[in-house]
Design a protein around this motif. Structure first.
Motif, PDB file in Angstrom:
ATOM      1  N   GLU A   6       0.924  -1.101  -0.002  1.00 36.96           N
ATOM      2  CA  GLU A   6      -0.077  -0.127   0.048  1.00 36.96           C
ATOM      3  C   GLU A   6       0.828   1.207  -0.105  1.00 36.96           C
ATOM      4  OE1 GLU A   6      -3.139  -0.261  -0.273  1.00 36.96           O
ATOM      5  OE2 GLU A   6      -3.184  -2.368  -0.172  1.00 36.96           O
ATOM      6  N   GLN A   7       0.246   2.334  -0.447  1.00 40.26           N
ATOM      7  CA  GLN A   7       1.041   3.535  -0.696  1.00 40.26           C
ATOM      8  C   GLN A   7       2.462   3.714  -1.144  1.00 40.26           C
ATOM      9  OE1 GLN A   7      -2.321   5.366  -0.163  1.00 40.26           O
ATOM     10  NE2 GLN A   7      -0.931   6.715   0.512  1.00 40.26           N
ATOM     11  N   ILE A   8       2.718   2.873  -1.996  1.00 42.71           N
ATOM     12  CA  ILE A   8       3.974   3.019  -2.516  1.00 42.71           C
ATOM     13  C   ILE A   8       3.793   3.450  -4.253  1.00 42.71           C
ATOM     14  CG2 ILE A   8       5.998   1.719  -3.526  1.00 42.71           C
ATOM     15  CD1 ILE A   8       5.408  -0.271  -1.139  1.00 42.71           C
ATOM     16  N   LYS A  78      12.882  -2.050   3.507  1.00 46.75           N
ATOM     17  CA  LYS A  78      12.017  -0.999   4.471  1.00 46.75           C
ATOM     18  C   LYS A  78      10.777  -0.611   3.626  1.00 46.75           C
ATOM     19  CE  LYS A  78      12.318   3.217   6.865  1.00 46.75           C
ATOM     20  NZ  LYS A  78      13.165   4.484   7.169  1.00 46.75           N
ATOM     21  N   THR A  79      11.069  -0.095   2.333  1.00 38.12           N
ATOM     22  CA  THR A  79      10.074   0.640   1.749  1.00 38.12           C
ATOM     23  C   THR A  79       8.850  -0.594   1.257  1.00 38.12           C
ATOM     24  OG1 THR A  79      11.836   1.919   0.581  1.00 38.12           O
ATOM     25  CG2 THR A  79       9.548   1.608  -0.576  1.00 38.12           C
ATOM     26  N   PHE A  80       9.230  -1.863   1.342  1.00 41.67           N
ATOM     27  CA  PHE A  80       8.143  -2.761   1.067  1.00 41.67           C
ATOM     28  C   PHE A  80       7.649  -3.438   2.108  1.00 41.67           C
ATOM     29  CE2 PHE A  80       9.087  -1.806  -3.310  1.00 41.67           C
ATOM     30  CZ  PHE A  80       8.221  -2.067  -4.003  1.00 41.67           C
ATOM     31  N   GLY A  81       7.927  -3.055   3.146  1.00 45.72           N
ATOM     32  CA  GLY A  81       7.780  -3.699   4.822  1.00 45.72           C
ATOM     33  C   GLY A  81       8.157  -5.316   4.816  1.00 45.72           C
ATOM     34  N   MET A  82       9.352  -5.410   3.965  1.00 42.69           N
ATOM     35  CA  MET A  82       9.668  -7.121   4.053  1.00 42.69           C
ATOM     36  C   MET A  82      10.439  -7.220   5.348  1.00 42.69           C
ATOM     37  SD  MET A  82      10.589  -7.388   0.125  1.00 42.69           S
ATOM     38  CE  MET A  82       9.256  -7.054  -1.059  1.00 42.69           C
ATOM     39  N   LYS A  83      10.525  -8.358   5.842  1.00 40.69           N
ATOM     40  CA  LYS A  83      11.046  -8.756   7.114  1.00 40.69           C
ATOM     41  C   LYS A  83      12.541  -9.519   7.133  1.00 40.69           C
ATOM     42  CE  LYS A  83       7.634  -6.601   9.119  1.00 40.69           C
ATOM     43  NZ  LYS A  83       7.766  -5.378   9.679  1.00 40.69           N
ATOM     44  N   LYS A 168       7.618   5.521  -0.778  1.00 40.96           N
ATOM     45  CA  LYS A 168       6.420   4.886   0.469  1.00 40.96           C
ATOM     46  C   LYS A 168       5.898   6.170   0.823  1.00 40.96           C
ATOM     47  CE  LYS A 168       4.265   1.650   3.369  1.00 40.96           C
ATOM     48  NZ  LYS A 168       3.468   0.766   2.613  1.00 40.96           N
ATOM     49  N   ILE A 169       4.699   6.711   0.857  1.00 44.60           N
ATOM     50  CA  ILE A 169       4.013   7.662   1.421  1.00 44.60           C
ATOM     51  C   ILE A 169       3.184   7.513   2.459  1.00 44.60           C
ATOM     52  CG2 ILE A 169       4.590   8.968  -0.881  1.00 44.60           C
ATOM     53  CD1 ILE A 169       1.824   8.863  -1.465  1.00 44.60           C
ATOM     54  N   ASP A 170       2.971   8.621   3.168  1.00 47.34           N
ATOM     55  CA  ASP A 170       1.790   8.372   4.189  1.00 47.34           C
ATOM     56  C   ASP A 170       0.137   8.563   3.700  1.00 47.34           C
ATOM     57  OD1 ASP A 170      -0.003  10.004   6.566  1.00 47.34           O
ATOM     58  OD2 ASP A 170       1.621   8.910   7.499  1.00 47.34           O
TER      59      ASP A 170
END
Length: 206
Positions: A6-8, A78-83, A168-170
């Motif tokens: 989301e929000q990318i 970080k941008t894609f929320g990968m762990k 990545k944006i709010d």
């Protein structure tokens, strides 16, 4: 999915300046209020997986599983929320990370390793000699939710291989943030119009 789509914003790179000066561009964009993270890459989930053969220590060309390849920078996960599940991600402060690799959980399983950290891998087809594996990425669906998760390897390529920025944006004030990005982008790349797409809109069509 295993990541957050989301929000990318995906912004194609249309000039060499945006490749060779990507760290400057990243800092400029991340200074904009509402921009949470910026990365540059040669591909994204749902896109091409490059098809570069990789060879892990202890394997032959015949016994090596085929890995999907992602060409990324230090900020991509970080941008894609990968762990990261073990080890660490790429870090620009570590100069030797340019020869290092990350792999996903499925790759660890298919390679039969209990601890992959500091084992080595190479991609001689593109001139990459053996380098250490420094981290394991939590599995995610590369192509879509409908496709089985496959083994993957991640590396930081030469800057000439980069093809897009991921921003990545709010979720609040989306249009104002995009307008601010566009204003900054026209300074960074004044000869071409600013163009972008929402990553999730394309990925969800797969």
């Amino acid at each position: 999915l295993g990541f957050d789509p989301e929000q990318i914003l995906t912004v194609p790179i249309q000039t060499d300046y945006l490749k060779t000066n990507h760290e400057t561009v990243r800092r400029e964009l991340e200074a904009i209020p509402g921009v949470l993270s910026v990365s540059i890459s040669g591909n994204q989930p749902g896109g091409s997986d490059w098809g570069i053969p990789a060879l892990a220590e202890g394997f032959t060309d015949e016994s090596m599983p085929t890995l999907r390849v992602m060409a990324i920078d230090a900020g991509f996960l970080k941008t894609f929320g990968m762990k990261i599940l073990s080890g660490r991600s790429f870090d620009n402060e570590h100069v030797f990370d340019s020869v290092a690799y990350l792999i996903n959980e499925e790759a660890v399983w298919q390679l039969g390793w209990t601890d992959p950290i500091n084992k080595t891998m190479s991609m001689t087809a593109v001139g990459r000699q053996a380098g250490p594996i420094i981290g394991v990425v939590k599995d995610f669906h590369f192509r879509s939710m409908h496709e089985k998760i496959g083994p993957m390897v991640f590396y930081m390529p030469p800057v000439s291989w980069y093809t897009q920025y991921s921003i990545k944006i709010d979720a609040s004030h989306t249009q104002q943030i995009i307008k601010s990005i566009e204003q900054k982008w026209t300074i960074l790349d004044p000869d071409r119009p600013f163009a972008f797409s929402f990553f999730d809109e394309g990925y969800n069509l797969l």
